[in-house]
Design an enzyme around this catalytic site. Structure first.
Site, PDB file in Angstrom:
ATOM      1  CG  PHE A 199     -16.088  24.617  75.388  1.00  0.00           C
ATOM      2  CD1 PHE A 199     -15.649  23.838  74.315  1.00  0.00           C
ATOM      3  CD2 PHE A 199     -17.354  24.359  75.904  1.00  0.00           C
ATOM      4  CE1 PHE A 199     -16.449  22.834  73.783  1.00  0.00           C
ATOM      5  CE2 PHE A 199     -18.156  23.361  75.370  1.00  0.00           C
ATOM      6  CZ  PHE A 199     -17.698  22.604  74.305  1.00  0.00           C
ATOM      7  CE  LYS A 230     -15.796  33.461  82.591  1.00  0.00           C
ATOM      8  NZ  LYS A 230     -15.434  32.030  82.420  1.00  0.00           N
ATOM      9  CD  GLU A 237     -15.115  27.739  83.257  1.00  0.00           C
ATOM     10  OE1 GLU A 237     -15.225  28.735  82.530  1.00  0.00           O
ATOM     11  OE2 GLU A 237     -16.099  27.140  83.744  1.00  0.00           O
ATOM     12  CB  SER A 267     -25.368  26.577  77.928  1.00  0.00           C
ATOM     13  OG  SER A 267     -25.208  27.164  79.207  1.00  0.00           O
ATOM     14  CB  CYS A 318     -24.212  27.729  68.634  1.00  0.00           C
ATOM     15  SG  CYS A 318     -23.600  29.037  67.587  1.00  0.00           S
ATOM     16  CD  GLU A 357     -26.498  23.298  72.378  1.00  0.00           C
ATOM     17  OE1 GLU A 357     -26.657  23.754  73.522  1.00  0.00           O
ATOM     18  OE2 GLU A 357     -25.971  23.938  71.447  1.00  0.00           O
TER      19      GLU A 357
HETATM   20  P1  NAD Z   1     -21.514  27.600  79.227  1.00  0.00           P
HETATM   21  O1  NAD Z   1     -22.820  28.291  79.270  1.00  0.00           O
HETATM   22  O2  NAD Z   1     -21.294  26.447  80.127  1.00  0.00           O
HETATM   23  O3  NAD Z   1     -20.330  28.640  79.556  1.00  0.00           O
HETATM   24  C1  NAD Z   1     -20.257  29.896  78.909  1.00  0.00           C
HETATM   25  C2  NAD Z   1     -19.586  30.892  79.855  1.00  0.00           C
HETATM   26  O4  NAD Z   1     -20.400  31.020  81.024  1.00  0.00           O
HETATM   27  C3  NAD Z   1     -18.209  30.450  80.313  1.00  0.00           C
HETATM   28  O5  NAD Z   1     -17.343  31.566  80.287  1.00  0.00           O
HETATM   29  C4  NAD Z   1     -18.441  29.935  81.732  1.00  0.00           C
HETATM   30  O6  NAD Z   1     -17.367  30.174  82.582  1.00  0.00           O
HETATM   31  C5  NAD Z   1     -19.654  30.724  82.194  1.00  0.00           C
HETATM   32  N1  NAD Z   1     -20.529  29.969  83.128  1.00  0.00           N
HETATM   33  C6  NAD Z   1     -20.742  28.619  83.145  1.00  0.00           C
HETATM   34  N2  NAD Z   1     -21.642  28.308  84.107  1.00  0.00           N
HETATM   35  C7  NAD Z   1     -22.019  29.471  84.686  1.00  0.00           C
HETATM   36  C8  NAD Z   1     -22.928  29.802  85.734  1.00  0.00           C
HETATM   37  N3  NAD Z   1     -23.619  28.882  86.387  1.00  0.00           N
HETATM   38  N4  NAD Z   1     -23.058  31.112  86.075  1.00  0.00           N
HETATM   39  C9  NAD Z   1     -22.359  32.068  85.432  1.00  0.00           C
HETATM   40  N5  NAD Z   1     -21.483  31.803  84.442  1.00  0.00           N
HETATM   41  C10 NAD Z   1     -21.300  30.530  84.058  1.00  0.00           C
HETATM   42  O7  NAD Z   1     -21.256  27.208  77.694  1.00  0.00           O
HETATM   43  P2  NAD Z   1     -20.056  26.352  77.102  1.00  0.00           P
HETATM   44  O8  NAD Z   1     -20.241  24.931  77.511  1.00  0.00           O
HETATM   45  O9  NAD Z   1     -18.763  27.012  77.353  1.00  0.00           O
HETATM   46  O10 NAD Z   1     -20.353  26.505  75.536  1.00  0.00           O
HETATM   47  C11 NAD Z   1     -21.254  25.696  74.833  1.00  0.00           C
HETATM   48  C12 NAD Z   1     -22.607  26.343  74.694  1.00  0.00           C
HETATM   49  O11 NAD Z   1     -22.475  27.615  74.090  1.00  0.00           O
HETATM   50  C13 NAD Z   1     -23.555  25.556  73.804  1.00  0.00           C
HETATM   51  O12 NAD Z   1     -24.824  25.554  74.382  1.00  0.00           O
HETATM   52  C14 NAD Z   1     -23.554  26.350  72.512  1.00  0.00           C
HETATM   53  O13 NAD Z   1     -24.712  26.203  71.717  1.00  0.00           O
HETATM   54  C15 NAD Z   1     -23.431  27.729  73.035  1.00  0.00           C
HETATM   55  N6  NAD Z   1     -22.954  28.650  72.021  1.00  0.00           N
HETATM   56  C16 NAD Z   1     -23.849  29.485  71.473  1.00  0.00           C
HETATM   57  C17 NAD Z   1     -23.465  30.355  70.471  1.00  0.00           C
HETATM   58  C18 NAD Z   1     -24.458  31.279  69.838  1.00  0.00           C
HETATM   59  O14 NAD Z   1     -24.062  32.105  69.074  1.00  0.00           O
HETATM   60  N7  NAD Z   1     -25.740  31.177  70.122  1.00  0.00           N
HETATM   61  C19 NAD Z   1     -22.138  30.349  70.029  1.00  0.00           C
HETATM   62  C20 NAD Z   1     -21.220  29.486  70.632  1.00  0.00           C
HETATM   63  C21 NAD Z   1     -21.654  28.624  71.632  1.00  0.00           C
END
Ligand code: NAD
Length: 474
Positions: free
Chosen positions: A146, A170, A173, A223, A278, A372
């Site tokens: 997000f 994808k 959401e 994450s 991140c 984090e």
């Molecule tokens: P998230 O992991 O909750 O969601 C990421 C994606 O995974 C979304 O599209 C979501 O729909 C999907 N998702 C969520 N739960 C899931 C599950 N149980 N099974 C399968 N898919 C699932 O992350 P977020 O809250 O959207 O974003 C923030 C996180 O992203 C932070 O931890 C941040 O550090 C990380 N991030 C990392 C980078 C990087 O380059 N390392 C860059 C941007 C963000």
């Protein structure tokens, strides 16, 4: 209701479930997103597979023409896109404008791929030549978070497509609106139908992507908890996978660092995009006598005002989680020098704001020091020497970024050599490498080999075809 984008058209999903999309800026309801099913995904995969032969056989110099046109469309509609990013994500308009600027830079890089992807050829024995060329994989998927509704998708879309793949993305959401405009702009730029498809939804559709036999490669950004799940599931199905996870980035501040510049970088790094990056600084390790710098950090942090130059965090749950970290640290003896709890923006009482927060005297084992936080919070840990500072940075299971602030080249070099992170900064608070350099962390900030952007992305989005040719000359 948000539609999927399949075979060049917006189509309704067959979903039974939907989720509200609210603006973190003021809590207003923006739209609703349907949680697509495996059947919706299958339609998208079929469209992508049908488009692949034509698109992959289109010469790369022709494919990138789409991205030259797309770049001008991003420039034309930049303000509108930025407004959308800000509304659905909660970041400030200035931050959203900068995010669209980064999308343009990522698209520019993709237009340079014909210059970078040339293969090799050598006459290996008389009349026999070996050639190696990068060929696309087929149908690939990109799952995004997000926090950058536009930029993170642009880490994958232009490169993967310019290199000849067809994609299913994808969106998060929580922020699916920006990518609706992106889909329309790609079509306007002349991208053939089926090359880019979008399926909205949550974890159910992510699992379906990892399982689908028609998808060759999965890139994920989000994450660490979910990155691990996706990496395991996708590779279990023998797919190529690169999954970027979360982070806990440390800024090592030495007493000889320039106080004003350091304070500005520390505060910008921890509070930019409301700390939801991140690459955000989440912990500062002060080495020795750094009180004079901490004073400046406090001064700088007080200039950051929610609703003015600080955006909202993504949700009420996120606000509660961040405030819990602050309260717990305080209860454990840390000193809250600037307190962002209970922030309110007049007229936007339903917005989810956390003010800038500076916490001093944090102990290395506290949750605020190791986990984090993903909010505008900096935890300051004090140590006596640079070895102890580096030990704290390297004890983190993450390895996205680390920076050092000093005027000593030797100390900087020491950190550059020994910090266990993929991206290192010297007197830079957010050390994001710019194209053609690549983005990618180490350890639990990344699962899989290689980096997601820049020149190394060629390795992820293509495979090498080796051909041995023998023709007798006349
Ligand atoms: P998230 O992991 O909750 O969601 C990421 C994606 O995974 C979304 O599209 C979501 O729909 C999907 N998702 C969520 N739960 C899931 C599950 N149980 N099974 C399968 N898919 C699932 O992350 P977020 O809250 O959207 O974003 C923030 C996180 O992203 C932070 O931890 C941040 O550090 C990380 N991030 C990392 C980078 C990087 O380059 N390392 C860059 C941007 C963000």
């Amino acid at each position: 209701m948000i539609d999927n984008f399949i075979n060049g058209a917006f189509v309704p999903s067959s979903a039974q479930r939907s989720l509200p999309i609210t603006s973190p800026l003021d809590g207003s309801l923006l739209d609703e997103v349907l949680c697509s099913t495996a059947a919706d995904l299958d339609n998208a995969v079929q469209a992508a597979a049908a488009a692949f032969p034509g698109w992959s056989r289109t010469p790369i110099k022709e494919r990138v023409q789409v991205f030259y046109r797309y770049k001008t469309l991003l420039e034309r509609d930049g303000q509108e896109l930025a407004a959308l990013v800000s509304r659905e994500n909660g970041k400030t308009l200035d931050e959203a404008v900068a995010e669209i600027g980064k999308c343009i830079e990522l698209t520019e890089f993709a237009t340079s791929l014909p210059q970078l992807v040339i293969g090799d050829v050598l006459e290996v024995s008389r009349g026999v030549e070996c050639r190696a060329e990068h060929v696309p994989l087929g149908v690939v998927a990109s799952i995004v978070p997000f926090n950058f509704p536009a930029m993170v998708p642009h880490w994958t879309i232009p490169n993967a497509l310019a290199l000849g793949n067809c994609m299913i993305i994808k969106p998060s959401e929580k922020v699916p609106l920006t990518l609706q405009r992106v889909a329309a702009l790609l079509k306007e730029a002349g991208l053939p139908d089926g090359v880019f498809n979008m399926v909205n939804g949550d974890s159910e559709i992510v699992q379906a992507i990892c399982d689908h036999p028609g998808i060759e490669a999965v890139s994920f950004v989000g994450s660490t908890r979910v990155a691990k799940l996706v990496y395991q599931q996708a590779t279990h199905r023998f797919k190529r996978c690169l999954a970027l996870g979360g982070a806990k980035n440390h800024l090592l501040v030495l007493p000889d660092a320039r106080p004003d510049m350091t304070a500005q970088h520390v505060v910008a790094s921890m509070s930019g995009c409301a700390g939801q990056r991140c690459m955000a600084a989440s912990a500062m390790v002060g080495v020795g006598a750094v009180d004079h710098i901490i004073e400046k950090i406090v001064e700088e942090a007080r200039k950051i005002v929610p609703g003015r130059n600080l955006g909202a965090v993504i949700s009420f749950e996120a606000k509660q989680r961040i405030e819990r970290y602050i309260t717990e640290a305080e209860q454990q003896g840390a000193k809250v020098l600037v307190d962002g709890r209970n922030a309110q923006v007049p007229g936007k009482e339903n917005g989810t704001y956390v003010g800038p927060t500076v916490i001093d005297r944090v102990k290395p084992g506290m949750a605020v020091a190791t986990e984090e936080i993903f909010g505008p919070v900096i935890a300051i840990i004090r140590v006596d020497d640079i070895d102890a500072a580096l030990a704290i940075e390297n004890a983190s299971p993450y390895g996205n970024a680390a920076s050092v602030f000093t005027q000593s080249g030797s100390h900087a070099r020491f950190v550059m050599e020994h910090a266990q992170a993929g991206m290192i900064g010297v007197n830079v608070g957010v050390p994001v490498p710019r194209e053609p350099f690549s983005f990618g962390g180490w350890n639990e900030s990344r699962f899989g080999a290689g980096d997601i952007t820049g020149t190394p992305s060629i390795e992820f989005w293509t495979q090498l075809k080796k051909t041995t040719v023998k023709w007798d000359s006349l």
